[in-house]
Structure formats: C-alpha cells, structure tokens
Design an enzyme around this catalytic site. Structure first.
Site, mmCIF file in Angstrom:
data_model
loop_
_atom_site.group_PDB
_atom_site.id
_atom_site.type_symbol
_atom_site.label_atom_id
_atom_site.label_comp_id
_atom_site.label_asym_id
_atom_site.label_seq_id
_atom_site.Cartn_x
_atom_site.Cartn_y
_atom_site.Cartn_z
ATOM 1 N N GLY A 165 184.475 -56.824 35.562
ATOM 2 C CA GLY A 165 184.540 -55.802 34.518
ATOM 3 C C GLY A 165 183.661 -54.599 34.756
ATOM 4 O O GLY A 165 184.135 -53.502 35.022
ATOM 5 N N HIS A 196 173.945 -61.627 40.977
ATOM 6 C CA HIS A 196 172.595 -61.553 40.421
ATOM 7 C C HIS A 196 171.537 -61.392 41.504
ATOM 8 O O HIS A 196 170.358 -61.258 41.205
ATOM 9 C CB HIS A 196 172.301 -62.796 39.575
ATOM 10 C CG HIS A 196 173.233 -62.934 38.415
ATOM 11 N ND1 HIS A 196 174.362 -63.731 38.466
ATOM 12 C CD2 HIS A 196 173.247 -62.357 37.190
ATOM 13 C CE1 HIS A 196 175.007 -63.645 37.312
ATOM 14 N NE2 HIS A 196 174.355 -62.823 36.528
#
EC number: 2.1.1.14
Length: 775
Positions: free
Chosen positions: A436, A698
């Site tokens: 996204g 991450h």
C-alpha cells in the site's frame, strides 16, 4: 502505608525526543555519547513528572532505545551469534539485532518482531539455541538506578521476569524445551538482583505477564520452582501481572515467595474477590485501577469507593497503580491545544493517569475530604460524558440494527469469483504487488503539515498530492509491478487518516505512542457513534487509475484494525463499534467499485492481536470480527477482487477464521520467520490466493534476488502455484526511495525468474528447486 506507584512510563518524550535522537544516531549525525546523554535527560524528565504528580515508587529501567524485551535479552547475554561476531559495541549490537543493520554499517538478518500480547506495541523476539549460554552483559539498568537514587527518587527497578522472557522467545534451529534454559538463566537474574541490592534499592518489580495466559502445566510448575530458587538478595519483589485475569494461575501465583502482587483490575475486575480471598496475609496487593491502555479519565469516586472497601481488608498492604505500563498511552494531555474543550475534559494521558493514582492514594491515606475538589471536578466530567448528545447518532444505530446475514455474503464462492477475476484482470503467474504505502519523504510530510496549518490552499495541496501519486504510479510501471497502488501520500497513518474523515472520532495533535523502535503512531479516539458523511479515498484512487491501464488497488483500513489501533469508547461493546465502522467502510467499498476500481484492499493487520489472551473467549471475538470484515467487503460483484493484509500473525490456531473472511487474496508478513507462518497451511487447504511477504520492509537491508526466489519456492510447499502472489511483508512508508526501488526491482526480477522456471500448466512438486539467480 498505602503507596502510589507506576509500572512504567512512556519512553518517547513529550516531543518525541527519543525518535528524533535515535534516528539521528542511525544516520551518523550524532555520537553515541550524545545518544546516551539524551537517554539521561529523558529519564530525568519522566521521573520528575511522576514524582511531582505524587507517585511514591518511581519505575526505573522502563526506558529503552528500542524495546524492553530486546534490552533484557542483551542484558542477560542472549545475543544471537550472527550479531556477536559482527559487533563489539553493545549499543550497535542491539540496533543490529532489531533492524538487521547497525549504525556502523554492519548488516545481517534481523531478529523477528511480533506483537506484545494483545497490544499494538511490538517486541523483538529473543532467539534461543540448544547450547544457549547466559551472562550479565549490560549495565544499563544499574546506571539508571544509580542515577535515580542520586537524584533522590525512590527507585523501583523494573525487569521482565525469567519465565515470561523465555516464553516470549523462540527456539532457533532445533526445537527444544525452553524451560531447560532456566538452570543457566537464573544465576544471571540473581546477579542482577545482587547488584540492585548493593545500590540500596528496596523494591524490584518483576513483570510476569504470561501469568494471565493459558499456561501448560509444566510452565505453571516452573513458576513454583523458579521463584523458590531465585535469590533476591533481600530485595522486596513486586510480581506484576497485567492485560488479563490470573484465573487458573491465581493459586500458584499466591504461593510464590514474593512480597507483593500487582493485578490488572481494569481488564479483569472479576478476579478481585478471588485474589483477596487467596492472597497470603503478609503480601502487598497492588491494584491496577487506572486504565493504562485507554485515555478515558478515571471515575475517581467509583474507584475510591472500591479501594476503600479493599483497604478495609488489607489496611496498609494496599498499593494503587495504573493497570499496566503507561507505554500504551500518550504522555501529556496538556500538550493538546486544538481538542474540543468538552472532549478534552474526558481524557487522561500518562501524566494525568499517574496523578489519578496519586489522588486516589491520598484519598485513602488522608480521607475523601483531602481530595474533595478533585472528586467534585471529576464527577462533573463523568456526568458530562454520560449525558453528551455528541455520543449517540440515531441514524447510525438504526443502520447497525438492520444488518442481516445477507449483507455478509459474496454473490458466489471464491472458485467462481476467481475465474471471473482472472478473465478481467489478466494477471500473470506469480503476480506482483505491494501492500500500500510508499516512502513518506520529508517533502510529503511538510506538504501535509502546511496544508493542515492553512499555509497552502486546497488547490495547491491537491496539485502536489497528484504529482506524488503520478510519480509513484510511474515508478511502479517502470519496475514492472502487476497490480499497483497510489502510494498513500495523503495519509499520515493508515488509521489516523480514516479517523480524520469519520464522524464520531477525534484526532490529537501530540497523542503519540510507540509502536516499535522509533516508530510512533497517533491513535484516533473513538468517542461516539461512527459514520461516513462523504467518500474518503475515492478522488485519489480515481486519479491514480486514470494514469495507467494496470489495476490500481483501492486502499482501506479494516474495521477491526481501526478499532484495535484507536482508543475506543468504553460505554458499549467493542463489537458494536466495529460494526459501525464496517458499515462506513462498506459504503466506501461500493463507491470505489462504482467508479471502476477492480481491486480493493481492506487491511486487517490487527486481526489476530485483538484475539483474547484466553482461548475461552476466542470464539465470540472471531465471530464478530469475521462478520465485520465481511460486512465491509461483501457488497461488491464477483469480478471485484478483495484483498486483505495481515502482519505479525500466527495463523495455526485461527486459520479457519482467516478463511472465513473470504478475501480473494490475503497478503501476510512472513519473511522474518522464514515462511514458518505457512506451516498453518499444511493441514488446512486454504481456498483463496495468498501473498506471503517475500522480504522484510522493517529492515533497511535489501534482499538478494536469490533470497527472494528461495522464499517463494519454500512458499510453494504450502501454496498452489496458481494462487501465489509475490509482495513485500508490509507497507513501504518507513523506507527511503533508494532502498524501495532496488528491493522492488529485485522482487520483480525474482518473479520473472519464477515464471520462467515453473510451468503455468502444472503445480510444482515440493522438491522442485531453483538455481540461485544472480543479483
């Protein structure tokens, strides 16, 4: 004497000083000495706030540059060998463990990260091996304790208990019984207690939150043997539990040779009577009566009445505290200058919550009259909230009451929808997409800030956002991605964005809380009935789709995640609030479909974290959570492809509920666990498409093409070839553009190699292997 104490205080600083400092260190802009000086200043500020509020025992050791579980692992020397070999500096070792990259440039695969119980905080998962050794490896706790004592604070050091520490870790390599590590671990804990005792500390807080879980008998027994063996070196031990009820662990907890017990009254009020009846006569009881996980101000009159009844039984053996660490709430309500005055009066942040605990303690010590003014003012606030007309919307309540099963079913089953969607979308084998968000540059953040502050008008803002969307679409087309996203430049946060646009939700200016590491979020506050007055995402998705013939996903955050990542009203069941959110999202989904959007993603990364900690309560939650997702997603035609995304989830025990969501495609976070999460699909034939995260967003580390291919081949052991998607673990908001473009380029290259290596006509066998591709 009755004491007020606190289990932990937010680490990030009133102005997010922790985030700014640690990120400056990662960029090489400040020295490690400057980093440590900021840690001292933040801790001194936190201690001062609590002491001035009237807290008697100040928690020390609750500060961390990244995560307290990681700190405990480093403290006891549980550092995986791949980090030990590369880093001689303990601070850089810690950061490398969490991020896969240290400020000194060293790179390797990071440790896994997952949710802290049922909260939105993430911890770094300790790794244990069969030959694991432990040794006292870091003196941060002792330095902080000494600093607090030198500044005349009555310090109560806080550490994660040995059983919870082991439970929260994972076996690396060969599986084994983690309890076998206690023999080596307990001497290190004893050494910690010995050093704290030598500093002159009276009380130590040992957190054992796993006592509110369903524990196997051997772990229950391990509590008895462990605490009988532990040498506290004359320290008094407060055993802290939180997030739920002790339930069947109450009896053994009361047998433990500790000096006090903390319970979470806010999450489990029904346990109080049982605790009072079983608590040994010599033990302290700390009652967590101020909610450490929500922002509503305490009903002081009601709480004081309850505490007075407890005091009649316990006398001075009663302590007053928040329910858990205040890590989960913002720091200071006084920093909010833009909130509606009435709404603001209903709230309490960390600074206000420790004051509430202190007020209640003073009322117990000196009588109600001593806090009469505070009680009167608080009573007015409680009445204001109960009677406010802004909480209830009859139209919303009527709409929610009319929901039926028909609204929660797609037109046909997935196999039929799959054929229609394949014909319409014309996707290749191993279709590629992203989750996204794309990098949020300082330019984008400044643009949104200037717009909110009125420095630029609507027209200029729209022009600039469109430019960002066009750039993101162009980059994805150039990279060769199959299903595109608009990049979300208009969104500061995937939940806060919708909170700003939905009625019944308030947004703060400085209500930041830590999510993981330096990542902070600003949860919305759901104070009343939720509704959508106008489309929230439509104009941006329509524009993005106009730029390309490839499908652009509509991007929404699901009802359970909006609920989980907000501070939620406590005057009605959470399921009812989730249903209201789902109805608002349903309207948005249908608007997107009518505009020609063919793929719509409804993210539910928090689906599993909302699962109750006790299995007895799972069925009720899963039933309403699944219904809310389907209510939001099922109002579309067969040809419209519904995606969802989940992260940090273990699916084994809820796989049937995941399937019941009936999303056409689910993307899941799996790279850090090396696809272990997919073992859920060994015994359960998941019927729909799956995109297991193929690289870890991450970490700043960019994976090699061969690594991506290897993970994809591993995924094919569990997922039929025609159902496998290739995508990152999560959104790319926190990464920079250089990392993002290179990583996605390699991901697309890997997908191309996979298409060449595998026949689209046949499902590959498990033992089929690829030759490593060049990068």
């Amino acid at each position: 004497m009755v004491y007020a104490h606190n289990l932990g205080f937010p680490r990030i600083g009133i102005k997010r000083e922790m985030k700014k400092t640690v990120e400056a260190y990662w960029r090489g802009e400040i020295s490690q000495q400057q980093l440590q000086q900021q840690a001292i200043e933040l801790q001194l500020t936190n201690w001062k706030i609590q002491a001035e509020a009237g807290v008697d025992l100040i928690p020390v050791g609750d500060f961390s540059w990244y995560d307290h579980v990681l700190d405990m692992a480093v403290r006891v020397g549980a550092i995986p060998s791949r980090f030990k070999a590369l880093n001689s500096n303990i601070t850089d070792t810690m950061f490398c463990t969490a991020r896969g990259q240290a400020p000194n440039g060293i790179e390797t695969s990071a440790c896994e990260m997952t949710k802290w119980f049922d909260t939105n905080y993430h911890y770094i998962v300790p790794e244990f091996t069969t030959n694991q050794s432990f040794e006292l490896h870091h003196d941060d706790l002792f330095k902080s304790t000494k600093l607090a004592l030198e500044n005349n604070y009555r310090a109560k050091p806080v550490i994660l208990g040995p059983l919870s520490f082991l439970w929260l870790g994972k076996c690396k390599g060969e599986s084994f019984n983690k309890l076998l590590l206690l023999e080596k671990l307990l001497p290190v804990y004893a050494e910690i207690f010995e050093q704290l005792s030598s500093l002159g500390v009276e009380w130590v807080q040992v957190d054992e939150p796993i006592l509110v879980l369903d524990l196997p008998p051997e772990w229950q027994q391990a509590f008895l043997t462990t605490y009988q063996q532990l040498n506290f070196f004359n320290l008094k031990c407060l055993l802290a539990t939180y997030f739920g009820s002790l339930d069947d662990n109450l009896s053994l907890t009361c047998q433990l040779p500790v000096d006090g017990l903390h319970i979470d009254y806010c999450r489990a009020p029904d346990q109080l009577d049982s605790v009072l009846s079983q608590l040994p006569a010599e033990k302290i009881l700390s009652v967590g009566i101020v909610d450490g996980r929500n922002i509503w101000c305490n009903d002081l009159n009601r709480s004081l009445t309850l505490l007075e009844n407890i005091q009649s039984s316990l006398g001075d053996r009663l302590w007053v505290a928040p329910s858990c660490s205040l890590l989960h709430v913002p720091i200071d309500l006084d920093q909010e200058n833009k909130l509606d005055v009435e709404l603001k009066s209903w709230f309490a942040f960390a600074k206000q919550k420790v004051a509430e605990a202190a007020f209640l303690t003073r009322g117990l010590r000196e009588g109600r009259e001593s806090i009469g003014a505070e009680l009167k003012k608080n009573e007015e606030v409680i009445i204001s909230r109960k009677t406010s007309k802004r909480i209830h919307n009859p139209n919303v309540e009527k709409k929610a009451a009319s929901v039926n099963e028909r609204l929660m079913r797609r037109q046909h089953e997935h196999s039929i929808r799959k054929n229609k969607q394949t014909a319409q979308l014309n996707l290749p084998l191993f279709p590629t997409t992203t989750i996204g968000s794309f990098p949020q540059t300082s330019k984008i953040r400044c643009l949104r800030r200037d717009y909110k502050q009125g420095k630029i008008d609507d027209a200029l803002y729209e022009e600039k956002i469109r430019q960002e969307i066009a750039e993101v679409i162009g980059i994805q087309v150039k990279l060769g991605l199959d299903v595109l996203v608009h990049g979300e430049p208009e969104r500061n946060d995937m939940v806060e964005y919708f909170g700003e646009l939905l009625d019944g939700i308030a947004i703060t200016s400085n209500g930041w809380v830590q999510s993981y590491g330096s990542r902070c979020v600003k949860p919305p506050i759901i104070f009343g009935d939720v509704s959508r007055e106008r489309p929230m995402t439509l104009r941006w998705i329509e524009y993005a789709q106009s730029l390309t013939t490839k499908s652009v996903k509509g991007m929404l955050t699901g009802p359970v995640t909006i609920l989980a990542w907000s501070f939620v009203r406590d005057d009605q069941p959470r399921s009812q609030t989730a249903k209201q959110i789902a109805l608002a999202l349903r309207d948005e989904v249908q608007d997107l479909e009518r505009s020609g959007v063919r793929v719509i993603q409804i993210d539910e990364p928090a689906f599993r974290e909302c699962l109750p900690l006790r299995k007895a309560a799972w069925q009720d939650y899963l039933e309403w959570a699944v219904k809310c997702f389907r209510l939001a997603s099922c109002g579309v035609k067969d040809e419209t492809q519904i995606h969802t995304h989940m992260c940090y989830s273990e699916f084994n025990d809820i796989i049937e509920a995941i399937a019941a969501l009936d999303a056409d495609v689910i993307t899941i976070e799996s790279s850090r666990s090396e696809m272990e999460i997919l073992k859920s699909f060994e015994k359960f034939a998941y019927p729909n498409d799956i995109g297991p995260g193929i690289y870890d967003i991450h970490s700043p580390r960019i994976p090699r093409v061969a690594e991506i291919e290897e993970l994809a081949v591993r995924a094919l052991q569990y997922i039929p070839i025609e159902r496998l998607w290739i995508n990152p673990d999560c959104g790319l908001k926190t990464r920079n553009w250089e990392e993002t473009k290179e990583a996605l380029s390699r991901m697309v290259d890997a997908a191309k190699h996979l298409r060449k290596a595998f026949s689209s006509e046949k499902t590959p066998t498990i033992d089929l292997e690829l030759q490593p591709a060049s990068t």
